[in-house]
Scaffold this active site. Structure first.
Site, PDB file in Angstrom:
ATOM      1  CG  ASN A  11     -51.274  23.369  22.458  1.00 23.65           C
ATOM      2  OD1 ASN A  11     -50.876  22.568  21.900  1.00 23.65           O
ATOM      3  ND2 ASN A  11     -50.789  23.289  23.947  1.00 23.65           N
ATOM      4  CE  LYS A  25     -51.717  24.756  15.476  1.00 24.78           C
ATOM      5  NZ  LYS A  25     -52.723  25.018  16.289  1.00 24.78           N
ATOM      6  CB  THR A  38     -56.451  30.731   9.449  1.00 26.32           C
ATOM      7  OG1 THR A  38     -57.563  29.761   9.646  1.00 26.32           O
ATOM      8  CG2 THR A  38     -57.103  32.120   9.033  1.00 26.32           C
ATOM      9  CD1 TRP A  49     -61.220  12.820  17.260  1.00 25.35           C
ATOM     10  CD2 TRP A  49     -59.225  13.804  17.131  1.00 25.35           C
ATOM     11  NE1 TRP A  49     -61.490  14.132  16.793  1.00 25.35           N
ATOM     12  CE2 TRP A  49     -60.357  14.676  16.720  1.00 25.35           C
ATOM     13  CE3 TRP A  49     -58.084  14.320  16.873  1.00 25.35           C
ATOM     14  CZ2 TRP A  49     -60.045  16.060  16.041  1.00 25.35           C
ATOM     15  CZ3 TRP A  49     -57.805  15.470  16.563  1.00 25.35           C
ATOM     16  CH2 TRP A  49     -58.698  16.361  16.226  1.00 25.35           C
ATOM     17  CD  GLU A  52     -53.583  20.526  11.425  1.00 23.31           C
ATOM     18  OE1 GLU A  52     -52.689  20.456  12.131  1.00 23.31           O
ATOM     19  OE2 GLU A  52     -54.510  21.457  11.841  1.00 23.31           O
TER      20      GLU A  52
END
Length: 199
Positions: free
Chosen positions: A39, A43, A45, A96, A131
């Protein structure tokens, strides 16, 4: 030499023996699968740092960004025009924001289909699937097809997969797994995300 210096020298000699033994034992030469999950911030980068490292040695690199496509990306922009870098951006942005599962699923499938040739090309030293964990979590891609592509990639090719909540089968298959933990985050304290720091 003080007692502290003597203890330090002895501890470092012992540490060197341990490190040297690990280096001597690591004889296998092949590409690896790296998962960067958790979280915390950093990540993507971290993955781009490895892209910079590979490009610095003149290797070919392919990056697919599955989520952040509509945002500016300083890491991506700095390498724009590098002949050894191929970047594909899914382009729909955060799920989202779209709120359209079918649109996201089709865009993911198109991005994955564009990625597959890189995962079969032994001239590509590093593939980054930025991602991609979300694509698995939301069911846009099946874990079996991702694992099959990873298992059938060229022997010397390395792959980095990023994103929160990495699938357990992906973690099990990977050679290296790093979890970025969110101890504190400025955004959660009401501080606006900043260009050049957060993207």
């Amino acid at each position: 030499m003080t007692d502290r210096d003597t203890r330090h020298k002895k501890a470092m000699q012992k540490r060197k023996e341990i490190v040297d033994a690990k280096v001597a034992k690591a004889t296998e030469e092949r590409g690896i699968v790296i998962v960067i999950t958790g979280n915390g911030k950093g990540k993507t980068t971290s993955a781009w740092g490895t892209v910079a490292r590979s490009l610095g040695y003149g290797y070919k690199v392919a990056v697919t960004q599955f989520i952040k496509g509509t945002w500016d990306c300083g890491e991506r922009d700095i390498f724009e025009g590098n002949p050894n870098l191929s970047v594909h951006v899914m382009g729909t942005g955060f799920t989202w924001e779209t709120q359209d599962r079918e649109l996201d699923k089709k865009a993911c499938r198109a991005a994955w289909e564009q990625t597959l040739p890189h995962l079969q090309d032994d001239a590509v030293h590093l593939v980054v699937l930025d991602e991609i964990t979300y694509m698995l979590k939301y069911g846009y891609l099946e874990i079996e097809e991702v694992l099959e592509a990873l298992k059938n990639r060229p022997e010397q090719q390395s792959v980095i997969l990023t994103g929160r909540a990495a699938h357990r089968d992906l973690i099990e298959y990977a050679d290296t797994v790093s979890e970025v933990r969110d101890e504190k985050h400025a955004f959660n304290a009401g501080i606006k995300a900043q260009k050049g720091i957060d993207w």
